[in-house]
Design a protein around this motif. Sequence first.
Motif, PDB file in Angstrom:
ATOM      1  N   SER A   1      96.810 -12.901  57.911  1.00  0.00           N
ATOM      2  CA  SER A   1      97.935 -13.842  57.883  1.00  0.00           C
ATOM      3  C   SER A   1      99.084 -13.341  57.015  1.00  0.00           C
ATOM      4  O   SER A   1     100.228 -13.772  57.194  1.00  0.00           O
ATOM      5  N   LEU A   2      98.797 -12.421  56.083  1.00  0.00           N
ATOM      6  CA  LEU A   2      99.850 -11.905  55.204  1.00  0.00           C
ATOM      7  C   LEU A   2     100.872 -11.073  55.965  1.00  0.00           C
ATOM      8  O   LEU A   2     101.984 -10.846  55.467  1.00  0.00           O
ATOM      9  N   PHE A   3     100.517 -10.599  57.158  1.00  0.00           N
ATOM     10  CA  PHE A   3     101.402  -9.716  57.923  1.00  0.00           C
ATOM     11  C   PHE A   3     102.004 -10.425  59.141  1.00  0.00           C
ATOM     12  O   PHE A   3     102.547  -9.769  60.024  1.00  0.00           O
ATOM     13  N   LEU A   4     101.906 -11.751  59.179  1.00  0.00           N
ATOM     14  CA  LEU A   4     102.458 -12.527  60.290  1.00  0.00           C
ATOM     15  C   LEU A   4     103.575 -13.429  59.775  1.00  0.00           C
ATOM     16  O   LEU A   4     103.457 -14.016  58.691  1.00  0.00           O
ATOM     17  N   HIS A   5     104.641 -13.528  60.565  1.00  0.00           N
ATOM     18  CA  HIS A   5     105.776 -14.357  60.167  1.00  0.00           C
ATOM     19  C   HIS A   5     106.251 -15.192  61.348  1.00  0.00           C
ATOM     20  O   HIS A   5     106.113 -14.787  62.505  1.00  0.00           O
ATOM     21  N   GLY A   6     106.828 -16.363  61.023  1.00  0.00           N
ATOM     22  CA  GLY A   6     107.172 -17.320  62.058  1.00  0.00           C
ATOM     23  C   GLY A   6     108.518 -17.123  62.711  1.00  0.00           C
ATOM     24  O   GLY A   6     108.860 -17.845  63.646  1.00  0.00           O
ATOM     25  N   GLY A   7     109.312 -16.161  62.256  1.00  0.00           N
ATOM     26  CA  GLY A   7     110.612 -15.935  62.862  1.00  0.00           C
ATOM     27  C   GLY A   7     111.339 -14.806  62.150  1.00  0.00           C
ATOM     28  O   GLY A   7     110.902 -14.311  61.104  1.00  0.00           O
ATOM     29  N   LEU A   8     112.464 -14.387  62.729  1.00  0.00           N
ATOM     30  CA  LEU A   8     113.215 -13.265  62.183  1.00  0.00           C
ATOM     31  C   LEU A   8     113.726 -13.553  60.774  1.00  0.00           C
ATOM     32  O   LEU A   8     113.668 -12.687  59.896  1.00  0.00           O
ATOM     33  N   LEU A   9     114.225 -14.757  60.537  1.00  0.00           N
ATOM     34  CA  LEU A   9     114.718 -15.097  59.205  1.00  0.00           C
ATOM     35  C   LEU A   9     113.585 -15.074  58.183  1.00  0.00           C
ATOM     36  O   LEU A   9     113.748 -14.577  57.061  1.00  0.00           O
ATOM     37  N   HIS A  10     112.445 -15.593  58.585  1.00  0.00           N
ATOM     38  CA  HIS A  10     111.278 -15.642  57.703  1.00  0.00           C
ATOM     39  C   HIS A  10     110.875 -14.242  57.253  1.00  0.00           C
ATOM     40  O   HIS A  10     110.733 -13.962  56.052  1.00  0.00           O
ATOM     41  N   VAL A  11     110.697 -13.338  58.205  1.00  0.00           N
ATOM     42  CA  VAL A  11     110.258 -11.991  57.846  1.00  0.00           C
ATOM     43  C   VAL A  11     111.352 -11.239  57.086  1.00  0.00           C
ATOM     44  O   VAL A  11     111.068 -10.465  56.160  1.00  0.00           O
ATOM     45  N   SER A  12     112.609 -11.478  57.426  1.00  0.00           N
ATOM     46  CA  SER A  12     113.707 -10.773  56.757  1.00  0.00           C
ATOM     47  C   SER A  12     113.796 -11.142  55.284  1.00  0.00           C
ATOM     48  O   SER A  12     113.936 -10.269  54.413  1.00  0.00           O
ATOM     49  N   LEU A  13     113.714 -12.439  54.978  1.00  0.00           N
ATOM     50  CA  LEU A  13     113.795 -12.871  53.581  1.00  0.00           C
ATOM     51  C   LEU A  13     112.607 -12.358  52.774  1.00  0.00           C
ATOM     52  O   LEU A  13     112.764 -11.893  51.638  1.00  0.00           O
ATOM     53  N   ASN A  14     111.417 -12.430  53.354  1.00  0.00           N
ATOM     54  CA  ASN A  14     110.239 -11.955  52.633  1.00  0.00           C
ATOM     55  C   ASN A  14     110.302 -10.449  52.385  1.00  0.00           C
ATOM     56  O   ASN A  14     109.943  -9.970  51.303  1.00  0.00           O
ATOM     57  N   MET A  15     110.751  -9.692  53.379  1.00  0.00           N
ATOM     58  CA  MET A  15     110.784  -8.236  53.216  1.00  0.00           C
ATOM     59  C   MET A  15     111.902  -7.799  52.268  1.00  0.00           C
ATOM     60  O   MET A  15     111.757  -6.810  51.549  1.00  0.00           O
ATOM     61  N   LEU A  16     113.003  -8.544  52.252  1.00  0.00           N
ATOM     62  CA  LEU A  16     114.057  -8.238  51.285  1.00  0.00           C
ATOM     63  C   LEU A  16     113.543  -8.431  49.857  1.00  0.00           C
ATOM     64  O   LEU A  16     113.757  -7.582  48.978  1.00  0.00           O
ATOM     65  N   ALA A  17     112.838  -9.556  49.636  1.00  0.00           N
ATOM     66  CA  ALA A  17     112.281  -9.813  48.304  1.00  0.00           C
ATOM     67  C   ALA A  17     111.212  -8.787  47.955  1.00  0.00           C
ATOM     68  O   ALA A  17     111.142  -8.321  46.810  1.00  0.00           O
ATOM     69  N   LEU A  18     110.376  -8.414  48.934  1.00  0.00           N
ATOM     70  CA  LEU A  18     109.336  -7.421  48.676  1.00  0.00           C
ATOM     71  C   LEU A  18     109.950  -6.079  48.295  1.00  0.00           C
ATOM     72  O   LEU A  18     109.474  -5.413  47.355  1.00  0.00           O
ATOM     73  N   TYR A  19     110.989  -5.679  48.986  1.00  0.00           N
ATOM     74  CA  TYR A  19     111.606  -4.388  48.683  1.00  0.00           C
ATOM     75  C   TYR A  19     112.253  -4.407  47.302  1.00  0.00           C
ATOM     76  O   TYR A  19     112.134  -3.447  46.537  1.00  0.00           O
ATOM     77  N   GLN A  20     112.911  -5.511  46.975  1.00  0.00           N
ATOM     78  CA  GLN A  20     113.588  -5.588  45.679  1.00  0.00           C
ATOM     79  C   GLN A  20     112.586  -5.565  44.521  1.00  0.00           C
ATOM     80  O   GLN A  20     112.781  -4.859  43.530  1.00  0.00           O
ATOM     81  N   GLY A  21     111.529  -6.355  44.655  1.00  0.00           N
ATOM     82  CA  GLY A  21     110.547  -6.380  43.582  1.00  0.00           C
ATOM     83  C   GLY A  21     109.575  -5.221  43.644  1.00  0.00           C
ATOM     84  O   GLY A  21     109.104  -4.733  42.598  1.00  0.00           O
ATOM     85  N   GLY A  22     109.278  -4.752  44.849  1.00  0.00           N
ATOM     86  CA  GLY A  22     108.268  -3.717  45.010  1.00  0.00           C
ATOM     87  C   GLY A  22     108.684  -2.375  44.464  1.00  0.00           C
ATOM     88  O   GLY A  22     107.851  -1.644  43.914  1.00  0.00           O
ATOM     89  N   GLN A  23     109.964  -2.037  44.593  1.00  0.00           N
ATOM     90  CA  GLN A  23     110.371  -0.708  44.126  1.00  0.00           C
ATOM     91  C   GLN A  23     110.216  -0.572  42.614  1.00  0.00           C
ATOM     92  O   GLN A  23     109.943   0.521  42.103  1.00  0.00           O
TER      93      GLN A  23
END
Length: 369
Positions: free
Chosen positions: A77-99
């Motif tokens: 379930s961690l790799f599933l998202h309900g829409g383009l906005l959902h996945v975009s916001l999560n991946m933006l936050a992941l990239y910012q914090g992950g680096q």
Amino acid sequence: MPASRLPTPEEFADALFARVPVIWATVGLVAANGLIFAALAWSAGELWHVPGAVLADWGGNYAVQTHGGQPWRLVSSLFLHGGLLHVSLNMLALYQGGQLAERVFTSRRFVGLYLACGVVASVASVWWRPSGLSIGASGAVFGVFGALLGYVLVCHDAIPRETARRLRRGLLIFIGYSLAAGWLIPGIDNAAHVGGLLTGIVLGAALAPGRRRGGLWRRVLGGALVVVLAGGLWLDVTPAPRPVASLGGLPEALQRQLTDTEYRLVTRQHWVVDALRGGQLSPRDGVRVIETELMPGWATLAEAFDAAPAGVWQAALFARYARQRREALQALTMGMETGDPRWLALSNALQASAEAMIREALRVDVAPQ
């Protein structure tokens, strides 16, 4: 570098980049989520709002199934998202914090931390909503920011004071704003956010590098706390009741088929109804699930009882029960498609009759001959 002197911000940044020159784990996680969403959206034919039924089929954290024998959904379930906005916001936050987190903890530990936070977040979601569906990387992303906060709190003797102050302030603002938004906006799984955040803080403090002593004990204690948290929530989940039947007159294979199939179909139907009420599932998608999964399932069960040996007197009754459940669903789809309340009333009457039929059958105690 003297042990008593804090590094300058430039020295601190240079050390982090030398520690992990390429953030392959962060980029890999972002890419994996993006590719899986692309495949999911193509399969569903939806870009902005993927139907809940599709998300459940692809491995969403549907609590009844997750706690009922499919714990792998805690990860999928961690790799599933309900829409383009959902996945975009999560991946933006992941990239910012992950680096930053990847350079602080190293790539391999970062991946382990990310997955651990995500799993505990999924467990927290199951505990909070034992019949709900949750998807998305936000619990794991909260864990990443929580880990950075834990790192800043315990490594104050290894981080430049101005850098630590800015990090602490930025992390608290992001976490506070995101949690507040989760409470104010309906449909956001704040239980997962809090579970991932707390796990991240604990693991971030436990894994934090630097000049502090007792690193091994911190890691052992941190890991133990996370296991206790996840295990306690998991054990405290109220499971969905499974039908318990006394079917002495049926062969064991038919007993097992009846209880397992009925549990699966009734659970799926309850999810469809809840998802329709909550707006997670459109009426069109609800009808599709009913017609392609539930109705054929009851028909197959009825056929299995039709094929039972002639001496199994209960088989005909259970076949009628299965067919009546199918007819109730057929009336329900007619009501959903036409909007005629008479179809919905008929569906309720047929389902009530079927449930009364099965209750009466289960009261009969057949002694072996």
